[in-house]
Design a protein around this motif. Structure first.
Motif, short mmCIF file in Angstrom:
data_model
loop_
_atom_site.label_atom_id
_atom_site.label_comp_id
_atom_site.label_asym_id
_atom_site.label_seq_id
_atom_site.Cartn_x
_atom_site.Cartn_y
_atom_site.Cartn_z
N ARG A 173 2.14 9.52 -9.25
CA ARG A 173 3.13 10.50 -8.78
C ARG A 173 3.03 10.58 -7.27
O ARG A 173 1.95 10.77 -6.71
CB ARG A 173 2.86 11.88 -9.40
N ASP A 174 4.18 10.42 -6.62
CA ASP A 174 4.24 10.57 -5.17
C ASP A 174 4.07 12.05 -4.84
O ASP A 174 4.91 12.88 -5.23
CB ASP A 174 5.58 10.05 -4.65
N ARG A 175 3.00 12.39 -4.15
CA ARG A 175 2.71 13.80 -3.87
C ARG A 175 3.68 14.42 -2.88
O ARG A 175 3.73 15.65 -2.76
CB ARG A 175 1.29 13.93 -3.32
N LEU A 176 4.45 13.61 -2.16
CA LEU A 176 5.35 14.17 -1.16
C LEU A 176 6.68 14.60 -1.77
O LEU A 176 7.26 15.60 -1.33
CB LEU A 176 5.59 13.16 -0.04
N ASP A 177 7.18 13.86 -2.75
CA ASP A 177 8.48 14.25 -3.32
C ASP A 177 8.48 14.32 -4.84
O ASP A 177 9.51 14.59 -5.46
CB ASP A 177 9.58 13.30 -2.84
N GLY A 178 7.31 14.07 -5.47
CA GLY A 178 7.20 14.20 -6.91
C GLY A 178 7.67 13.00 -7.71
O GLY A 178 7.60 13.02 -8.95
N THR A 179 8.15 11.95 -7.07
CA THR A 179 8.63 10.77 -7.78
C THR A 179 7.50 10.15 -8.61
O THR A 179 6.39 9.97 -8.12
CB THR A 179 9.16 9.71 -6.80
N VAL A 235 0.83 -1.20 0.00
CA VAL A 235 0.00 0.00 0.00
C VAL A 235 0.86 1.25 0.00
O VAL A 235 2.01 1.24 0.47
CB VAL A 235 -0.95 0.02 1.22
N LEU A 236 0.29 2.33 -0.52
CA LEU A 236 0.97 3.63 -0.48
C LEU A 236 -0.08 4.73 -0.52
O LEU A 236 -0.94 4.75 -1.41
CB LEU A 236 1.92 3.78 -1.67
N ASN A 237 -0.03 5.63 0.45
CA ASN A 237 -0.91 6.80 0.43
C ASN A 237 -0.17 7.99 -0.17
O ASN A 237 1.04 7.93 -0.45
CB ASN A 237 -1.46 7.11 1.84
N HIS A 238 -0.88 9.07 -0.38
CA HIS A 238 -0.33 10.30 -0.98
C HIS A 238 0.34 9.98 -2.32
O HIS A 238 1.40 10.52 -2.65
CB HIS A 238 0.64 10.98 -0.02
N ALA A 239 -0.30 9.09 -3.09
CA ALA A 239 0.21 8.70 -4.41
C ALA A 239 -0.93 8.87 -5.41
O ALA A 239 -1.90 8.13 -5.40
CB ALA A 239 0.71 7.26 -4.39
N GLU A 240 -0.79 9.84 -6.28
CA GLU A 240 -1.87 10.28 -7.17
C GLU A 240 -1.77 9.60 -8.53
O GLU A 240 -0.69 9.54 -9.13
CB GLU A 240 -1.77 11.80 -7.34
N VAL A 241 -2.90 9.11 -9.03
CA VAL A 241 -2.94 8.53 -10.37
C VAL A 241 -2.90 9.66 -11.39
O VAL A 241 -3.74 10.57 -11.38
CB VAL A 241 -4.22 7.68 -10.57
N THR A 242 -1.92 9.60 -12.28
CA THR A 242 -1.81 10.61 -13.34
C THR A 242 -2.30 10.09 -14.68
O THR A 242 -2.51 10.86 -15.61
CB THR A 242 -0.35 11.09 -13.48
N GLY A 243 -2.47 8.78 -14.79
CA GLY A 243 -2.96 8.19 -16.02
C GLY A 243 -3.14 6.69 -15.85
O GLY A 243 -2.58 6.10 -14.92
N LEU A 244 -3.92 6.10 -16.71
CA LEU A 244 -4.10 4.64 -16.69
C LEU A 244 -3.21 4.00 -17.74
O LEU A 244 -2.92 4.59 -18.78
CB LEU A 244 -5.57 4.29 -16.94
N ARG A 245 -2.79 2.78 -17.47
CA ARG A 245 -2.00 2.01 -18.43
C ARG A 245 -2.92 1.05 -19.18
O ARG A 245 -3.81 0.46 -18.60
CB ARG A 245 -0.90 1.22 -17.69
N PHE A 246 -2.66 0.92 -20.47
CA PHE A 246 -3.48 0.04 -21.30
C PHE A 246 -2.59 -0.98 -22.01
O PHE A 246 -1.46 -0.68 -22.40
CB PHE A 246 -4.22 0.85 -22.38
N THR A 247 -3.10 -2.19 -22.15
CA THR A 247 -2.53 -3.20 -23.04
C THR A 247 -3.60 -3.48 -24.08
O THR A 247 -4.65 -4.07 -23.77
CB THR A 247 -2.17 -4.47 -22.28
N HIS A 307 -14.28 10.69 -12.32
CA HIS A 307 -13.03 11.27 -12.84
C HIS A 307 -12.13 10.17 -13.38
O HIS A 307 -11.56 10.28 -14.49
CB HIS A 307 -12.32 12.05 -11.72
N LEU A 308 -12.00 9.08 -12.66
CA LEU A 308 -11.14 7.98 -13.10
C LEU A 308 -11.81 7.22 -14.25
O LEU A 308 -11.12 6.75 -15.17
CB LEU A 308 -10.85 7.04 -11.93
N ARG A 309 -13.13 7.09 -14.22
CA ARG A 309 -13.83 6.44 -15.32
C ARG A 309 -13.59 7.19 -16.62
O ARG A 309 -13.49 6.57 -17.70
CB ARG A 309 -15.32 6.35 -15.03
N GLN A 310 -13.48 8.50 -16.55
CA GLN A 310 -13.26 9.28 -17.76
C GLN A 310 -11.81 9.22 -18.22
O GLN A 310 -11.51 9.51 -19.38
CB GLN A 310 -13.74 10.71 -17.55
#
Length: 527
Positions: free
Chosen positions: A217-223, A195-207, A242-245
């Motif tokens: 993106r880690d919201r604490l240090d930008g990684t 698990v990881l908190n403060h980690a924002e989804v910036t996009g979904l991956r597709f195959t 928002h995520l569905r879109q």
């Protein structure tokens, strides 16, 4: 402040370690969202043997899931709509939580429903209702009945007695929702989840056309990093569309939101029971003793703004205290007694009509890219929801998850499970000579950590400075800050003060306290 040591051994993975674990394997299930639904599914799926990852853009239970009415209940008002089966199912889950899963976190509480002259309900109707309600729980909390105004006023001196004819009495339970969430995350990790908190989804991956992970993106240090998974579950609550879109820009809205606000006040007299206050024939408001204070609420109105901006407004507070005034004396509702106000968003199925009349049901849908989205639900039945969603995950074609899911026990306790009274007693008597623990501190630890309190007590034994109160007027101690940072994924002052301790509820999160906690977290954070 004196230097506060880290825990050293036996701490949770650092954020860098967690990011490495998340990005270096393909998981069976990626859960996006760490509220009621996300944590329930992550815990259940991990127990079943699946390899589970869970991320949240904020803190675990950082939004609506820590903004509830703190109730674990059958839902007395549902009887009015004829939902007898639903109430019976809720009672079954409530009993499991209170007796087997989390007796250290879920506590019995007596409720009074005052019957006033000219009020919306009569004593006969309410008496029959609370009797049926208690019968549906097999009378495990006593028999619902009608009692006298004098008895109620003795138990709740703040009760308005003018025109009070009688009270209906029934039993339910309450909890600290944030602590239940943290313990559930810990249970999921104990079962193998990452698990990881403060980690924002910036996009979904597709195959191909199928969703097979997420970029984060880690919201604490930008990684920036990513997670690959055979199946992705969108459990982001108010942000579900928002995520569905992200999956399908043309996806139509699927939910609507209802705001529920609450306000917490200092108590001027003992509250030995809670009040369920009829506002009209359908709505009720609650006045609930909670963390040595009184919790009042809630509202129910449609919300169309940014979920991140939801808060209790002055108008909400006016409404809540005004409705409380139906049954609570004015001197107990003084604005100067307010320590905290908050609001959350109920996620309801889309459609017309009043939000108060909308069904509180859990809906699971599959998107164009195969991502499952789950929305709606309540704390009382969160374990049941986890099982229902896991069954749906198993039946998603093309993933093969059904072959990897093992049967899980019906009842698995949360970490720390024990009688709070027994834990508090041990905290008081199992001490070295001269190392006495304040009984209020012992009780606070026992009712928020269960047997994990002994780990916190060990920290104090190793460094007595950790036994100091965070604020002189509250029972929370610095060992809880150290524990929150090293064992409970706390990264910010809000994580510690609002969701790992009772500081914010008590109005003790002063600028000085926040600065001290920020300083500690900055000095001991493992990135």
């Amino acid at each position: 402040m004196n230097t506060i040591p880290t825990l050293g051994a036996n701490h949770t993975a650092s954020r860098a370690q967690s990011r490495q674990l998340l990005s270096s394997a393909t998981y069976d299930l990626l859960v996006i969202g760490g509220g009621i639904l996300g944590t329930a599914v992550a815990w259940t799926a991990a127990q079943s043997g699946l390899r589970v990852a869970m991320v949240d853009a904020g803190d675990f239970a950082g939004a609506t899931s820590s903004a509830s009415s703190k109730l674990v209940h059958g839902g007395l008002r549902y009887l009015q709509t004829g939902a007898v089966k639903l109430v019976a199912e809720n009672h079954k889950e409530r009993r499991a939580l209170a007796t087997d899963v989390a007796p250290h976190l879920v506590n019995p509480l007596t409720f009074f429903v005052p019957v006033y002259k000219g009020g919306p309900h009569g004593a006969t109707k309410l008496g029959a209702g609370v009797f049926l309600y208690s019968a549906l729980s097999a009378f495990r909390d006593g028999m619902g009945r009608v009692s006298t105004a004098a008895h109620a006023a003795q138990q709740v001196p703040a009760l308005r007695t003018e025109g009070l004819r009688s009270v209906a009495v029934y039993g339910d339970h309450q909890m600290n929702d944030s602590r239940v969430a943290v313990m559930t995350v810990r249970a999921a990790v104990d079962s193998g989840a990452v698990v990881l908190n403060h980690a924002e989804v910036t996009g979904l991956r597709f195959t191909g056309n199928r969703v097979t992970g997420a970029d984060l993106r880690d919201r604490l240090d930008g990684t920036e990093f990513g997670v690959n998974a055979r199946l992705v579950l969108n459990a982001t609550g108010p942000w579900v569309d928002h995520l569905r879109q992200m999956e399908d820009p043309g996806a139509a809205p699927s939910i609507r939101l209802s705001k529920g606000a609450h306000v917490v006040l200092k108590r001027r007299a003992p509250w030995r029971a809670a009040l369920t206050i009829p506002i009209d024939k359908y709505r009720v408001s609650f006045a609930i003793p909670w963390e040595d204070h009184v919790l009042f609420g809630t509202t129910d109105e449609e919300y169309t703004g940014d979920p991140a901006d939801v808060r209790a407004t002055p108008a909400d507070i006016d409404q809540i205290l005004g409705e409380a005034g139906h049954a609570v004396r004015d001197e107990h509702l003084d604005r100067d007694l307010v320590t905290y106000s908050f609001a959350g968003l109920r996620v309801l199925p889309g459609g017309p009509g009043e939000t108060a009349a909308a069904k509180r049901e859990t809906v699971v849908t599959e998107g164009r890219g195969g991502m499952l989205s789950v929305a709606g639900g309540k704390w009382t039945t969160y374990r049941h929801i986890g099982r229902v969603v896991l069954e749906k995950l198993a039946n998603v074609p093309g993933t093969g998850l059904a072959d990897d899911i093992s049967v899980i026990p019906r009842t698995v306790p949360l970490p720390g499970v024990a009688s709070p009274n027994a834990v508090a007693h041990r905290l008081l008597v199992d001490r070295e000579p001269g190392a006495r623990m304040d009984p209020l501190v012992a009780r606070n630890l026992a009712t928020h950590y269960g047997t994990l309190s002994f780990e916190i007590a060990q920290l104090i034994d190793d460094n007595p400075d950790l036994g100091r109160p965070i604020h002189k007027d509250g029972p929370d101690v610095w060992a809880q800050v150290a524990y929150a940072a090293s064992r409970e994924w706390a990264q910010t002052a809000d994580d510690v003060l609002r969701r790992r301790t009772t500081m914010v509820v008590r109005g003790l999160d002063t600028p000085e306290v926040r600065a001290e906690v920020d300083s500690y977290l900055a000095a001991h954070r493992e990135v």
